[in-house]
Design an enzyme around this catalytic site. Structure first.
Site, PDB file in Angstrom:
ATOM      1  N   GLU A   1       0.818  -1.211   0.000  1.00 51.39           N
ATOM      2  CA  GLU A   1       0.000   0.000   0.000  1.00 51.39           C
ATOM      3  C   GLU A   1       0.857   1.269   0.000  1.00 51.39           C
ATOM      4  OE1 GLU A   1      -2.511  -0.156   3.413  1.00 51.39           O
ATOM      5  OE2 GLU A   1      -3.345  -2.111   2.920  1.00 51.39           O
ATOM      6  N   PRO A   2       1.575   1.553  -1.065  1.00 53.17           N
ATOM      7  CA  PRO A   2       2.353   2.804  -1.096  1.00 53.17           C
ATOM      8  C   PRO A   2       1.448   4.022  -1.208  1.00 53.17           C
ATOM      9  CG  PRO A   2       2.399   1.744  -3.239  1.00 53.17           C
ATOM     10  CD  PRO A   2       1.701   0.789  -2.312  1.00 53.17           C
TER      11      PRO A   2
ATOM     12  N   ARG B   1       2.761   7.942   0.083  1.00 52.66           N
ATOM     13  CA  ARG B   1       3.734   9.010  -0.105  1.00 52.66           C
ATOM     14  C   ARG B   1       4.798   8.624  -1.123  1.00 52.66           C
ATOM     15  NH1 ARG B   1       8.602  10.191   2.967  1.00 52.66           N
ATOM     16  NH2 ARG B   1       9.201  12.376   2.721  1.00 52.66           N
TER      17      ARG B   1
ATOM     18  N   ARG C   1       2.864  20.028   6.651  1.00 49.00           N
ATOM     19  CA  ARG C   1       3.806  19.036   7.184  1.00 49.00           C
ATOM     20  C   ARG C   1       4.967  19.627   7.991  1.00 49.00           C
ATOM     21  NH1 ARG C   1       6.694  15.898   4.405  1.00 49.00           N
ATOM     22  NH2 ARG C   1       6.384  13.973   5.597  1.00 49.00           N
TER      23      ARG C   1
ATOM     24  N   TYR D   1       4.734  17.959  11.555  1.00 49.97           N
ATOM     25  CA  TYR D   1       5.682  16.883  11.798  1.00 49.97           C
ATOM     26  C   TYR D   1       7.134  17.335  11.903  1.00 49.97           C
ATOM     27  CZ  TYR D   1       1.896  14.070   9.642  1.00 49.97           C
ATOM     28  OH  TYR D   1       0.708  13.482   9.321  1.00 49.97           O
TER      29      TYR D   1
ATOM     30  N   CYS E   1      -0.954  34.326  10.580  1.00 53.69           N
ATOM     31  CA  CYS E   1      -0.593  34.952  11.859  1.00 53.69           C
ATOM     32  C   CYS E   1      -0.362  33.858  12.898  1.00 53.69           C
ATOM     33  CB  CYS E   1      -1.688  35.924  12.305  1.00 53.69           C
ATOM     34  SG  CYS E   1      -1.783  37.390  11.280  1.00 53.69           S
ATOM     35  N   GLU E   2       0.627  33.035  12.655  1.00 51.57           N
ATOM     36  CA  GLU E   2       1.022  31.930  13.519  1.00 51.57           C
ATOM     37  C   GLU E   2       2.549  31.874  13.522  1.00 51.57           C
ATOM     38  OE1 GLU E   2      -0.927  29.909  15.224  1.00 51.57           O
ATOM     39  OE2 GLU E   2      -2.904  30.244  14.330  1.00 51.57           O
TER      40      GLU E   2
ATOM     41  N   TYR F   1       0.538  14.602   1.043  1.00 53.07           N
ATOM     42  CA  TYR F   1       0.125  15.311   2.250  1.00 53.07           C
ATOM     43  C   TYR F   1       0.390  16.813   2.157  1.00 53.07           C
ATOM     44  CZ  TYR F   1       0.135  10.488   3.754  1.00 53.07           C
ATOM     45  OH  TYR F   1      -0.092   9.127   3.802  1.00 53.07           O
TER      46      TYR F   1
END
Length: 384
Positions: free
Chosen positions: A242-243, A245, A280, A284, A309-310, A338
């Site tokens: 199940e690839p 990414r 990402r 992560y 604004c983060e 992703y």
């Protein structure tokens, strides 16, 4: 980055930025690498990596099935013509809609907990997902085969769940294992397959061993495939993989334009894409290759910062590149997985357009628009 610089400039001019672009040749090449390594194994694409319908149709035409983890993903699989054994329905907390639609399409269900056996539609085909309880070489949020993960049944539970499936009149095809995403050390897969084969005496022969995916982009696929085939052979089973990414990451690039620069405690290159387009790095701590698409002699160290604004809205840190100028293009590589899939409307930001690069197609054009850019009205269309 796989696409020519001139083609990237062309796409940005035609479709604007932020923009996701995909290289059809790299997508095809990634699938070819998987098939070269895993031979006759059945390939299912983990759709959550990138669910764009044009990419799904391309994979479906190449004989790839789909692993789906939501009602919407099952609907996408059906939309591109998949059915029956081409569809896997996975997830730790499936809804009634997923069971009903999966049954209508003849999909195979991946059972994630003992209680799920009683929830399956009558006479279902099923695999049992096993959690091998391993610490693996990836970010904690991507480690799905760790003992503390919410996924799968334990090694001790697996034989009992297989027997419960049979007793309930279902077809217990075999076992499934997926230890995470972006796994850096191939030995993690060896360990996972080894723990599954320890169950052989308790399970007897099985029809299928699904070895999941999660291979790092630079992984030794042939080495992993040898281990997976050996594990499947121990059960007398057909091998499935199940690839997700691995198939789409390198095919995709996020194009963003420089808005300006700012020097505080650090040097910031401000761009028109950020966490709402590529989450990402913030989620992560993922690192993506960054290519400035301009020349210059004055090279410095820059952080690539988005418009939200983060404080965490940074696409990359400590990038060596020439002095940025307003309007210059930055290419964020390995963004096909992703990236667009996790893009959001936070701050009422419109999700970006997407385009596919395939020279000589699309009425003689190299680029085909495969998702139009949202408007603000699209963003609030469902609100009452």
């Amino acid at each position: 980055m796989t696409l020519p610089t001139a083609a990237l400039h062309d796409a940005a001019e035609r479709f604007g930025t932020p923009l996701y672009v995909y290289d059809a040749a790299e997508l095809d090449a990634a699938l070819a690498r998987v098939r070269s390594a895993f031979g006759p194994a059945r390939v299912y694409y983990a759709m959550k990596a990138n669910p764009n319908l044009t990419l799904l149709r391309r994979l479906n035409a190449a004989g790839v099935g789909f692993e789906c983890v939501s009602p919407g993903e099952i609907a996408r699989a059906e939309e591109v013509g998949a059915s029956g054994p081409q569809i896997l329905v996975n997830g730790p907390a499936k809804s009634a809609a997923e069971y009903a639609t999966g049954a209508r399409l003849g999909a195979t269900f991946i059972v994630d907990r003992e209680e799920e056996v009683a929830l399956l539609p009558p006479a279902s085909r099923a695999l049992v997902r096993v959690n091998p309880a391993l610490e693996v070489s990836t970010h904690d949020h991507l480690a799905t085969g760790a003992a503390g993960s919410k996924f799968g049944v334990t090694l001790q539970q697996a034989p009992r769940v297989l027997e419960a499936l049979r007793a309930a009149g279902h077809t217990a095809l075999g076992l499934h294992v997926h230890i995470g995403s972006a796994i850096r050390d191939a030995h993690d897969f060896t360990a996972a397959f080894g723990r599954l084969t320890e169950l052989r005496e308790q399970t007897g022969p099985l029809a299928v061993l699904d070895a999941g995916g999660g291979w790092g982009l630079d992984a030794d696929l042939h080495g992993i495939a040898r281990e997976a085939r050996a594990a499947a052979s121990a059960f007398g089973a057909e091998l499935w993989v199940e690839p997700g990414r691995y198939l789409v990451a390198r095919a995709g690039t996020l194009l963003t334009r420089v808005v300006g620069t700012k020097r505080t405690g650090r040097n910031f290159c401000l761009v028109d894409a950020g966490m709402t387009e590529l989450l990402r790095p913030m989620l992560y701590g993922a690192e993506h290759p960054v290519t400035p698409l301009w020349d210059g002699d004055e090279v410095g160290i820059w952080d690539i910062a988005g418009p939200a604004c983060e404080s965490g809205d940074l696409l990359a840190r400590d990038i060596s590149m020439p002095q940025p100028t307003r309007g210059a293009l930055v290419a964020i590589g390995e963004a096909g997985a992703y990236g667009a899939a996790m893009s959001s409307n936070y701050l009422t930001r419109s999700r970006p357009a997407e385009a596919l690069y395939e020279p000589g197609t699309g009425d003689g054009q190299d680029w085909t628009l495969i998702r139009r850019r949202e408007t603000p009205q699209d963003v609030w269309a469902a609100e009452i």
